[in-house]
Design a protein around this motif. Structure first.
Motif, PDB file in Angstrom:
ATOM      1  N   GLN A   2      55.135 -14.225 -26.704  1.00  0.00           N
ATOM      2  CA  GLN A   2      56.175 -15.194 -26.424  1.00  0.00           C
ATOM      3  C   GLN A   2      55.645 -16.604 -26.633  1.00  0.00           C
ATOM      4  OE1 GLN A   2      57.455 -14.374 -22.423  1.00  0.00           O
ATOM      5  NE2 GLN A   2      58.861 -12.766 -23.062  1.00  0.00           N
ATOM      6  N   GLY A   3      56.555 -17.559 -26.937  1.00  0.00           N
ATOM      7  CA  GLY A   3      56.158 -18.937 -27.106  1.00  0.00           C
ATOM      8  C   GLY A   3      55.677 -19.541 -25.788  1.00  0.00           C
ATOM      9  N   PHE A   4      54.792 -20.530 -25.873  1.00  0.00           N
ATOM     10  CA  PHE A   4      54.290 -21.172 -24.665  1.00  0.00           C
ATOM     11  C   PHE A   4      53.831 -22.588 -25.013  1.00  0.00           C
ATOM     12  CE2 PHE A   4      50.501 -19.369 -26.613  1.00  0.00           C
ATOM     13  CZ  PHE A   4      49.540 -20.349 -26.434  1.00  0.00           C
ATOM     14  N   GLU A   5      53.591 -23.376 -23.970  1.00  0.00           N
ATOM     15  CA  GLU A   5      53.025 -24.709 -24.113  1.00  0.00           C
ATOM     16  C   GLU A   5      51.772 -24.818 -23.257  1.00  0.00           C
ATOM     17  OE1 GLU A   5      55.852 -27.740 -23.204  1.00  0.00           O
ATOM     18  OE2 GLU A   5      57.367 -26.957 -24.592  1.00  0.00           O
ATOM     19  N   PHE A   6      50.795 -25.592 -23.717  1.00  0.00           N
ATOM     20  CA  PHE A   6      49.583 -25.844 -22.943  1.00  0.00           C
ATOM     21  C   PHE A   6      49.179 -27.288 -23.168  1.00  0.00           C
ATOM     22  CE2 PHE A   6      45.121 -26.175 -21.989  1.00  0.00           C
ATOM     23  CZ  PHE A   6      44.923 -25.303 -20.928  1.00  0.00           C
ATOM     24  N   SER A   7      48.933 -28.012 -22.087  1.00  0.00           N
ATOM     25  CA  SER A   7      48.570 -29.427 -22.204  1.00  0.00           C
ATOM     26  C   SER A   7      47.351 -29.731 -21.348  1.00  0.00           C
ATOM     27  CB  SER A   7      49.743 -30.314 -21.766  1.00  0.00           C
ATOM     28  OG  SER A   7      49.373 -31.680 -21.792  1.00  0.00           O
ATOM     29  N   CYS A   8      46.348 -30.368 -21.945  1.00  0.00           N
ATOM     30  CA  CYS A   8      45.199 -30.900 -21.207  1.00  0.00           C
ATOM     31  C   CYS A   8      44.745 -32.159 -21.944  1.00  0.00           C
ATOM     32  CB  CYS A   8      44.064 -29.880 -21.108  1.00  0.00           C
ATOM     33  SG  CYS A   8      42.668 -30.494 -20.102  1.00  0.00           S
ATOM     34  N   PRO A   9      45.432 -33.281 -21.711  1.00  0.00           N
ATOM     35  CA  PRO A   9      45.170 -34.490 -22.497  1.00  0.00           C
ATOM     36  C   PRO A   9      43.934 -35.273 -22.076  1.00  0.00           C
ATOM     37  CG  PRO A   9      46.894 -34.917 -20.897  1.00  0.00           C
ATOM     38  CD  PRO A   9      46.565 -33.442 -20.785  1.00  0.00           C
ATOM     39  N   THR A  10      43.274 -34.878 -20.991  1.00  0.00           N
ATOM     40  CA  THR A  10      42.142 -35.626 -20.460  1.00  0.00           C
ATOM     41  C   THR A  10      40.920 -35.511 -21.368  1.00  0.00           C
ATOM     42  OG1 THR A  10      42.916 -35.140 -18.231  1.00  0.00           O
ATOM     43  CG2 THR A  10      40.671 -35.939 -18.441  1.00  0.00           C
ATOM     44  N   LYS A  11      40.275 -36.645 -21.629  1.00  0.00           N
ATOM     45  CA  LYS A  11      38.982 -36.618 -22.321  1.00  0.00           C
ATOM     46  C   LYS A  11      37.923 -36.173 -21.325  1.00  0.00           C
ATOM     47  CE  LYS A  11      35.579 -39.441 -24.786  1.00  0.00           C
ATOM     48  NZ  LYS A  11      35.240 -40.792 -25.332  1.00  0.00           N
ATOM     49  N   ILE A  12      37.079 -35.221 -21.714  1.00  0.00           N
ATOM     50  CA  ILE A  12      36.076 -34.657 -20.809  1.00  0.00           C
ATOM     51  C   ILE A  12      34.685 -35.092 -21.261  1.00  0.00           C
ATOM     52  CG2 ILE A  12      35.087 -32.528 -19.901  1.00  0.00           C
ATOM     53  CD1 ILE A  12      37.896 -31.249 -20.628  1.00  0.00           C
ATOM     54  N   VAL A  13      33.948 -35.724 -20.338  1.00  0.00           N
ATOM     55  CA  VAL A  13      32.561 -36.124 -20.584  1.00  0.00           C
ATOM     56  C   VAL A  13      31.718 -35.362 -19.569  1.00  0.00           C
ATOM     57  CG1 VAL A  13      30.937 -38.034 -20.727  1.00  0.00           C
ATOM     58  CG2 VAL A  13      33.351 -38.423 -21.287  1.00  0.00           C
ATOM     59  N   CYS A  14      30.908 -34.422 -20.033  1.00  0.00           N
ATOM     60  CA  CYS A  14      30.241 -33.483 -19.125  1.00  0.00           C
ATOM     61  C   CYS A  14      28.763 -33.345 -19.438  1.00  0.00           C
ATOM     62  CB  CYS A  14      30.923 -32.114 -19.228  1.00  0.00           C
ATOM     63  SG  CYS A  14      30.166 -30.818 -18.207  1.00  0.00           S
ATOM     64  N   GLY A  15      27.952 -33.278 -18.368  1.00  0.00           N
ATOM     65  CA  GLY A  15      26.537 -32.984 -18.542  1.00  0.00           C
ATOM     66  C   GLY A  15      25.648 -33.949 -17.783  1.00  0.00           C
ATOM     67  N   ALA A  16      24.347 -33.684 -17.825  1.00  0.00           N
ATOM     68  CA  ALA A  16      23.386 -34.560 -17.162  1.00  0.00           C
ATOM     69  C   ALA A  16      23.500 -35.978 -17.714  1.00  0.00           C
ATOM     70  CB  ALA A  16      21.972 -34.018 -17.362  1.00  0.00           C
ATOM     71  N   HIS A  17      23.499 -36.954 -16.826  1.00  0.00           N
ATOM     72  CA  HIS A  17      23.589 -38.374 -17.167  1.00  0.00           C
ATOM     73  C   HIS A  17      24.927 -38.765 -17.802  1.00  0.00           C
ATOM     74  CE1 HIS A  17      19.339 -38.373 -16.252  1.00  0.00           C
ATOM     75  NE2 HIS A  17      19.105 -37.503 -17.221  1.00  0.00           N
ATOM     76  N   ALA A  18      25.937 -37.939 -17.611  1.00  0.00           N
ATOM     77  CA  ALA A  18      27.261 -38.275 -18.150  1.00  0.00           C
ATOM     78  C   ALA A  18      27.781 -39.588 -17.556  1.00  0.00           C
ATOM     79  CB  ALA A  18      28.247 -37.141 -17.864  1.00  0.00           C
ATOM     80  N   LEU A  19      27.391 -39.891 -16.320  1.00  0.00           N
ATOM     81  CA  LEU A  19      27.865 -41.108 -15.671  1.00  0.00           C
ATOM     82  C   LEU A  19      27.421 -42.364 -16.423  1.00  0.00           C
ATOM     83  CD1 LEU A  19      29.432 -42.171 -13.213  1.00  0.00           C
ATOM     84  CD2 LEU A  19      27.273 -42.220 -11.955  1.00  0.00           C
TER      85      LEU A  19
END
Length: 297
Positions: A2-19
């Motif tokens: 069946q048809g579906f929609e999926f949305s995750c517009p957030t940019k993800i910055v992940c890992g050690a020292h990501a801050l």
């Protein structure tokens, strides 16, 4: 299929020292004077200083609101919106757990609608305007609020938790750095991990699920099962902390598209009426609600 929609517009910055990449993300979002949102506990523990130190080193001016309560409240949401306007801020950086990020969502939504009382936006997809620039930096691995379309805010006068749902509420950037969760004590690590597990299980068993949300939910369960015991035993384990942060995010993205179920429906009532911390409510309810659903599957 069946048809579906999926949305995750957030940019993800992940890992050690990501801050360390925060100043670049602030600049990319056009922020010159952000409002840093956090709570008194994170200030006391020195966790919030890790973020403000990065901004200081990059000569980024900012304001700080550090009085977010353990359960985000409608009064605080409206107070933050007023402070943001009074101090001439142009975006948000939220460092904390679900309460901090949800409080920020509420204030940002209020400002997007020209300062209206956030309570008037309760419901699903009532919010039409875009939020100000919003970077979320979670310090727990549980709510997934850094990628979700949901904000849960307490009405302390009515002893109720109000739910707000809109794709407009999703933060623009999520920064996952294991250094920010390493000091989380074992009990809080466990309860927030169970919150993330509940998100994944409910998303995977929802009637609104789809192949993409299933993939996110299944991977989240795998990561939690493999890393939650390790993180509870040794909070300094960078790999375990990173994996749990990613699992929380993936579970959040899954349930933002597939939705949660009876565990959260009852859990939010327990939180509003009995002041039971959300993660503990999920831990208590998950096995009983899964059994209930199995009998009616």
């Amino acid at each position: 299929m069946q048809g579906f929609e999926f949305s995750c517009p957030t940019k993800i910055v992940c890992g050690a020292h990501a801050l360390d990449k925060l100043p670049d993300e602030v600049a990319d979002r056009g922020m010159k004077h952000p409002l840093v949102m956090t709570d008194a506990g994170l200030v006391k523990l020195g966790v919030a200083a890790k973020l403000t130190g990065v901004l200081d080193a990059a000569d980024v001016p900012y304001e700080v609101f550090d009085q977010v309560p353990p359960d985000s409240s409608m009064d605080v949401v409206n107070e933050v919106a007023r402070l943001y306007a009074d101090r001439g801020c142009d975006g948000f950086v939220a460092i904390g757990g679900g309460s901090v990020i949800d409080t920020t969502k509420g204030a940002a939504a209020s400002l997007a609608c020209e300062g209206v009382d956030f309570a008037t936006l309760q419901g699903s997809e009532i919010l039409k305007a875009d939020l100000p620039p919003f970077i979320a930096v979670p310090t727990t691995a549980g709510t997934g609020s850094e990628v979700t379309l949901v904000a849960v805010v307490a009405d302390t006068h009515k002893h109720a938790k109000l739910s707000f749902t809109s794709y407009k509420l999703v933060p623009h950037v999520a920064i996952l750095d294991p250094a920010l969760t390493s000091s989380l004590p074992p009990k809080l690590t466990a309860t927030t991990g169970m919150d993330a597990l509940t998100h994944a299980v409910e998303a995977h068993t929802s009637i609104q699920k789809n192949p993409v949300s299933d993939a996110f939910a299944a991977k989240a369960v795998e990561l939690i099962a493999a890393n939650l015991p390790t993180a509870c035993r040794n909070g300094a384990d960078t790999e375990a902390r990173t994996s749990l942060a990613l699992a929380s995010l993936m579970a959040g993205a899954a349930f933002s598209n597939a939705m949660v179920g009876i565990v959260h429906a009852i859990g939010h009532s327990l939180g509003g009426l009995c002041r039971i911390p959300h993660g503990q409510a999920m831990m208590m309810l998950l096995p009983h609600c899964v059994r209930f659903n199995l009998d009616r599957g």
